[in-house]
Design an enzyme around this catalytic site. Sequence first.
Site, PDB file in Angstrom:
ATOM      1  N   GLU A   1      -5.493  -8.626   3.952  1.00  0.00           N
ATOM      2  CA  GLU A   1      -5.353  -9.153   4.893  1.00  0.00           C
ATOM      3  C   GLU A   1      -6.186  -9.617   5.709  1.00  0.00           C
ATOM      4  OE1 GLU A   1      -2.195  -9.952   8.855  1.00  0.00           O
ATOM      5  OE2 GLU A   1      -1.670  -8.310   7.080  1.00  0.00           O
TER       6      GLU A   1
ATOM      7  N   HIS B   1      -0.334  -8.956   0.912  1.00  0.00           N
ATOM      8  CA  HIS B   1      -1.263  -8.569   2.506  1.00  0.00           C
ATOM      9  C   HIS B   1      -1.693 -10.471   2.309  1.00  0.00           C
ATOM     10  CE1 HIS B   1      -1.335  -4.438   0.224  1.00  0.00           C
ATOM     11  NE2 HIS B   1      -0.816  -4.237   1.214  1.00  0.00           N
TER      12      HIS B   1
ATOM     13  N   HIS C   1       1.076  -0.787   0.283  1.00  0.00           N
ATOM     14  CA  HIS C   1       0.062   0.025  -0.015  1.00  0.00           C
ATOM     15  C   HIS C   1       1.478   1.352  -0.384  1.00  0.00           C
ATOM     16  CE1 HIS C   1      -3.976  -2.050   1.760  1.00  0.00           C
ATOM     17  NE2 HIS C   1      -4.059  -1.999   0.315  1.00  0.00           N
TER      18      HIS C   1
END
Length: 316
Positions: A131, A79, A46
């Site tokens: 995640e 993730h 991210h």
Amino acid sequence: MTKPPLTLYLAAPRGFCAGVDRAIKIVEMALGKWGAPVYVRHEIVHNKYVVDDLRAKGAVFVEELDDCPDDRPVIFSAHGVPKSVPAEASARQMLYVDATCPLVSKVHIEAERHAEAGLQIIMIGHAGHPETVGTMGQLAEGEVLLVETPADVPALAVRDAQKLAFVTQTTLSVDDTADIVAALQARFPAIKGPHKEDICYATTNRQEAVKAMAQKAEAMLVVGAPNSSNSRRLVEVGARAGCGYAQLVQRATDIDWRAIEGIRSIGITAGASAPEVLVNEVIAALEARYDVTIEEVETATENVEFKVPRVLRTPA
């Protein structure tokens, strides 16, 4: 004109963790081995700067496998992904590389082992975060219940209070998670926890550095993306630890100069997916306006390294 003095406290450790470093390396090595384009399901990490850089090198970022052709490699983000994703890739005979952080994979394995032992899983995490979606997707629907705050615990409808285990998203606030665990243990005394805390070493280390820095700095800038869970937690941890002003900035251009006007000390850190080049950019912006003295606040030393998958370590 004389610049006002500013003490700049620099958190150590900060920025890239071993899982992020490995994930970026996987995309770069895949491009080197198979050429462009290489598809990546979801942002590899991210951070817009990192994603844009990889896109310029030939990576194509998509949200679902449906957006990938069968004849090009696809990489799963750091993730983690639900089990259905590699199953679909295999069914389509796609070449795929899993860049899931090994510490996230550890949580996946943990959840599966608990389920094999007949336990229902409670996941501490943020709804919709990739995640959390990936970890919950390791088991059949309904086998993993999600809690985000201690207030969610009383409403949990479990199958058997004697047969429960919990796992956590790796990027949460250490303190917030402790409150939720306490609420779970109070309601379900028999609940089993992980052998070793799920929150990753990098998340914990960065939060500890922020707490130490918050005692000294009047304001804090956290370099990171708004969709980065661990970066947003650093802002919260800084504010809670007593820092008067804490702001998340993606780049130096995001600094709210009016908010920090008149202050004499600033702490700087970076989330685990933010590259050091962006930290340096923020420091340079401060140096352009202030007479800066830099002090490092070191609370831990990191020397963790994760290997890339074997498929990338062998010639094409």
